[in-house]
Design a protein around this motif. Structure first.
Motif, PDB file in Angstrom:
ATOM      1  N   LYS A 188       0.801  -1.227   0.000  1.00 36.56           N
ATOM      2  CA  LYS A 188       0.000   0.000   0.000  1.00 36.56           C
ATOM      3  C   LYS A 188       0.831   1.273   0.000  1.00 36.56           C
ATOM      4  O   LYS A 188       0.385   2.310  -0.503  1.00 36.56           O
ATOM      5  N   THR A 189       2.033   1.226   0.563  1.00 37.65           N
ATOM      6  CA  THR A 189       2.841   2.439   0.575  1.00 37.65           C
ATOM      7  C   THR A 189       3.448   2.731  -0.794  1.00 37.65           C
ATOM      8  O   THR A 189       3.978   3.820  -1.015  1.00 37.65           O
ATOM      9  N   ALA A 190       3.361   1.788  -1.725  1.00 39.05           N
ATOM     10  CA  ALA A 190       3.939   1.982  -3.055  1.00 39.05           C
ATOM     11  C   ALA A 190       2.954   2.616  -4.031  1.00 39.05           C
ATOM     12  O   ALA A 190       3.336   2.975  -5.147  1.00 39.05           O
ATOM     13  N   TYR A 191       1.694   2.753  -3.615  1.00 38.43           N
ATOM     14  CA  TYR A 191       0.657   3.259  -4.515  1.00 38.43           C
ATOM     15  C   TYR A 191      -0.204   4.304  -3.816  1.00 38.43           C
ATOM     16  O   TYR A 191      -0.255   4.372  -2.592  1.00 38.43           O
ATOM     17  N   ASP A 192      -0.873   5.096  -4.657  1.00 37.10           N
ATOM     18  CA  ASP A 192      -1.891   6.022  -4.153  1.00 37.10           C
ATOM     19  C   ASP A 192      -3.276   5.397  -4.260  1.00 37.10           C
ATOM     20  O   ASP A 192      -4.139   5.643  -3.413  1.00 37.10           O
ATOM     21  N   TRP A 193      -3.478   4.588  -5.311  1.00 37.60           N
ATOM     22  CA  TRP A 193      -4.777   3.956  -5.543  1.00 37.60           C
ATOM     23  C   TRP A 193      -4.598   2.533  -6.030  1.00 37.60           C
ATOM     24  O   TRP A 193      -3.722   2.259  -6.865  1.00 37.60           O
ATOM     25  N   VAL A 194      -5.429   1.645  -5.520  1.00 39.72           N
ATOM     26  CA  VAL A 194      -5.548   0.287  -6.049  1.00 39.72           C
ATOM     27  C   VAL A 194      -6.992   0.122  -6.510  1.00 39.72           C
ATOM     28  O   VAL A 194      -7.928   0.347  -5.739  1.00 39.72           O
ATOM     29  N   VAL A 195      -7.179  -0.219  -7.777  1.00 40.82           N
ATOM     30  CA  VAL A 195      -8.509  -0.428  -8.342  1.00 40.82           C
ATOM     31  C   VAL A 195      -8.693  -1.931  -8.544  1.00 40.82           C
ATOM     32  O   VAL A 195      -7.868  -2.585  -9.196  1.00 40.82           O
ATOM     33  N   VAL A 196      -9.756  -2.480  -7.972  1.00 41.40           N
ATOM     34  CA  VAL A 196     -10.015  -3.919  -8.054  1.00 41.40           C
ATOM     35  C   VAL A 196     -11.243  -4.158  -8.926  1.00 41.40           C
ATOM     36  O   VAL A 196     -12.324  -3.630  -8.654  1.00 41.40           O
ATOM     37  N   ASP A 197     -11.049  -4.958  -9.969  1.00 39.65           N
ATOM     38  CA  ASP A 197     -12.153  -5.362 -10.839  1.00 39.65           C
ATOM     39  C   ASP A 197     -12.664  -6.707 -10.339  1.00 39.65           C
ATOM     40  O   ASP A 197     -12.053  -7.747 -10.571  1.00 39.65           O
ATOM     41  N   ALA A 198     -13.802  -6.694  -9.622  1.00 36.37           N
ATOM     42  CA  ALA A 198     -14.357  -7.919  -9.048  1.00 36.37           C
ATOM     43  C   ALA A 198     -15.115  -8.704 -10.120  1.00 36.37           C
ATOM     44  O   ALA A 198     -15.551  -8.138 -11.123  1.00 36.37           O
ATOM     45  N   PRO A 199     -15.317 -10.003  -9.903  1.00 35.36           N
ATOM     46  CA  PRO A 199     -16.017 -10.824 -10.906  1.00 35.36           C
ATOM     47  C   PRO A 199     -17.523 -10.604 -10.870  1.00 35.36           C
ATOM     48  O   PRO A 199     -18.064 -10.103  -9.880  1.00 35.36           O
ATOM     49  N   PRO A 200     -18.232 -11.014 -11.938  1.00 32.15           N
ATOM     50  CA  PRO A 200     -19.685 -10.823 -11.997  1.00 32.15           C
ATOM     51  C   PRO A 200     -20.454 -11.935 -11.281  1.00 32.15           C
ATOM     52  O   PRO A 200     -21.233 -12.671 -11.895  1.00 32.15           O
ATOM     53  N   ASN A 201     -20.245 -12.060  -9.994  1.00 31.48           N
ATOM     54  CA  ASN A 201     -21.006 -13.021  -9.184  1.00 31.48           C
ATOM     55  C   ASN A 201     -20.879 -12.605  -7.726  1.00 31.48           C
ATOM     56  O   ASN A 201     -20.163 -11.649  -7.397  1.00 31.48           O
ATOM     57  N   LEU A 202     -21.553 -13.326  -6.839  1.00 31.57           N
ATOM     58  CA  LEU A 202     -21.507 -13.002  -5.416  1.00 31.57           C
ATOM     59  C   LEU A 202     -20.755 -14.075  -4.633  1.00 31.57           C
ATOM     60  O   LEU A 202     -21.069 -14.349  -3.484  1.00 31.57           O
ATOM     61  N   GLY A 203     -19.746 -14.691  -5.262  1.00 30.79           N
ATOM     62  CA  GLY A 203     -18.975 -15.745  -4.625  1.00 30.79           C
ATOM     63  C   GLY A 203     -17.769 -15.229  -3.865  1.00 30.79           C
ATOM     64  O   GLY A 203     -17.633 -14.037  -3.582  1.00 30.79           O
ATOM     65  N   MET A 204     -16.857 -16.158  -3.557  1.00 31.43           N
ATOM     66  CA  MET A 204     -15.695 -15.856  -2.727  1.00 31.43           C
ATOM     67  C   MET A 204     -14.834 -14.734  -3.287  1.00 31.43           C
ATOM     68  O   MET A 204     -14.336 -13.887  -2.538  1.00 31.43           O
ATOM     69  N   LEU A 205     -14.642 -14.692  -4.601  1.00 36.68           N
ATOM     70  CA  LEU A 205     -13.780 -13.664  -5.175  1.00 36.68           C
ATOM     71  C   LEU A 205     -14.350 -12.262  -4.973  1.00 36.68           C
ATOM     72  O   LEU A 205     -13.614 -11.308  -4.757  1.00 36.68           O
ATOM     73  N   THR A 206     -15.675 -12.140  -5.046  1.00 36.39           N
ATOM     74  CA  THR A 206     -16.299 -10.845  -4.785  1.00 36.39           C
ATOM     75  C   THR A 206     -16.189 -10.496  -3.306  1.00 36.39           C
ATOM     76  O   THR A 206     -15.883  -9.348  -2.952  1.00 36.39           O
ATOM     77  N   TRP A 207     -16.445 -11.467  -2.421  1.00 37.37           N
ATOM     78  CA  TRP A 207     -16.284 -11.210  -0.987  1.00 37.37           C
ATOM     79  C   TRP A 207     -14.854 -10.766  -0.688  1.00 37.37           C
ATOM     80  O   TRP A 207     -14.615  -9.834   0.072  1.00 37.37           O
ATOM     81  N   MET A 208     -13.899 -11.475  -1.295  1.00 33.49           N
ATOM     82  CA  MET A 208     -12.489 -11.178  -1.070  1.00 33.49           C
ATOM     83  C   MET A 208     -12.144  -9.767  -1.543  1.00 33.49           C
ATOM     84  O   MET A 208     -11.399  -9.033  -0.880  1.00 33.49           O
ATOM     85  N   SER A 209     -12.690  -9.391  -2.701  1.00 33.28           N
ATOM     86  CA  SER A 209     -12.446  -8.049  -3.235  1.00 33.28           C
ATOM     87  C   SER A 209     -13.011  -6.979  -2.316  1.00 33.28           C
ATOM     88  O   SER A 209     -12.346  -5.976  -2.017  1.00 33.28           O
ATOM     89  N   LEU A 210     -14.245  -7.184  -1.855  1.00 33.78           N
ATOM     90  CA  LEU A 210     -14.885  -6.208  -0.971  1.00 33.78           C
ATOM     91  C   LEU A 210     -14.181  -6.148   0.389  1.00 33.78           C
ATOM     92  O   LEU A 210     -14.091  -5.070   0.997  1.00 33.78           O
TER      93      LEU A 210
END
Length: 339
Positions: A188-210
């Motif tokens: 986090k100290t290497a960036y000002d912003w991290v943009v995460v493109d979550a998948p089109p579902n409500l599974g683990m990858l979306t939970w993980m992204s949120l």
């Protein structure tokens, strides 16, 4: 200090009301409880000066780190990846250090940026699949512009995706849902912003992204059927806020592929504004335009290839507001049409 500022500072510190209560009691030798914190935040009781001083000091002493914005919607085809690519580019044009994390196994953002080189990224072990499934250090999977052929013109740092990432939903282990957050925290100290493109579902990858996010924006196409699922993603966001990430903030609903000349689009936008009036903001719409298709076919980001187009300017407006910590631009109020 008022309640809104207290809530903002607590969010920046990634503390729940219970966490803040515990920290204040330790630092000030008090016995505050959660209802007291809630009354402060709702301006129902004045905030003591020593509490305001402690909170301000904690934030000012915090090392400047990246903020994480997640683009999420369980429905595909709503402009989620397009919004991720263009918002990341808009932040880059503002002079920010940006990392885009593709958490969608379909890898649309990855292919759009890398073309055929996305296969090479997988062979090099530089994808979010290796990060999440194989516990590879995040620094080893980040692709920098200098790591790819110059003709690709990668506009910012990227963690590519791969279909192998879909195996995440079958993984069961303690704390797995915060694996992405732990990885991002280390850079986090290497960036000002991290943009995460979550998948089109409500599974683990979306939970993980949120669970990794500071802010979440929900792109929604201005089509009648697309608005029906807004409650589902908002319910998921609420659960993540309660259980995994109390600092997550729903920044707003982003209408996409909007055509102001079509009555159905105007009606859908009005419906969103009415339905979400007391829940969240409806942001400035992203117009439907051929510039997005042209950019995708050329392997470019639309805001890069058409920086002055009215269709791409909403992303720049949103990026400026996010970066300035000012209110995000809202959709114009749509009056109900009369026959």
């Amino acid at each position: 200090m008022n309640g809104n500022l207290l809530r903002e500072l607590r969010t920046r510190l990634r503390l729940s009301q219970g966490d803040l209560k515990d920290k204040l009691n330790r630092l000030l030798d008090r016995s505050y409880d959660k209802p007291r914190i809630s009354r402060w935040e709702n301006n129902k009781e004045p905030i003591p000066d020593d509490v305001a001083h402690v909170l301000t000091s904690l934030v000012s002493n915090q090392t400047q780190v990246a903020r994480v914005v997640v683009m999420a919607n369980q429905k595909g085809g709503v402009g989620k990846t397009t919004s991720s690519l263009n918002l990341a580019y808009a932040l880059k044009t503002l002079g920010c250090r940006v990392l885009l994390v593709d958490m969608d196994p379909q890898a649309t953002a990855t292919i759009g940026l890398l073309a055929g080189q996305h296969v090479e990224a997988y062979h090099q072990g530089k994808t979010s699949a290796q990060l999440i499934l194989n516990d590879k250090p995040i620094g080893d999977v980040i692709l920098h512009p200098d790591d790819v052929p110059e003709e690709l013109q990668l506009p910012y740092d990227l963690i590519a995706s791969h279909i192998e990432l879909s195996e995440t939903d079958s993984r069961r282990e303690p704390g797995f849902d915060v694996a992405l957050r732990e990885a991002i925290d280390s850079v986090k100290t290497a960036y000002d912003w991290v943009v995460v493109d979550a998948p089109p579902n409500l599974g683990m990858l979306t939970w993980m992204s949120l669970a990794a996010g500071d802010e979440v924006i929900v792109p929604v196409r201005t089509e009648p059927y697309d608005t029906m699922g807004v409650g589902l993603i908002m319910g998921t966001i609420s659960k993540i806020q309660r259980r995994l990430n109390p600092g997550l903030r729903l920044s707003g609903i982003l209408p996409t592929q909007y055509n102001a000349r079509k009555s159905v689009d105007r009606e859908v936008l009005k419906h969103l504004q009415t339905m979400l009036r007391d829940k969240t903001s409806v942001l400035i719409p992203v117009p439907s335009s051929a510039v997005y298709g042209h950019a995708a076919r050329a392997g470019r980001v639309a805001l890069e290839s058409s920086p002055t187009s009215h269709a791409t300017l909403p992303y720049l407006s949103i990026a400026k507001s996010l970066n300035d910590r000012s209110p995000l631009p809202l959709a114009p109020v749509v009056e109900r049409e009369t026959v």
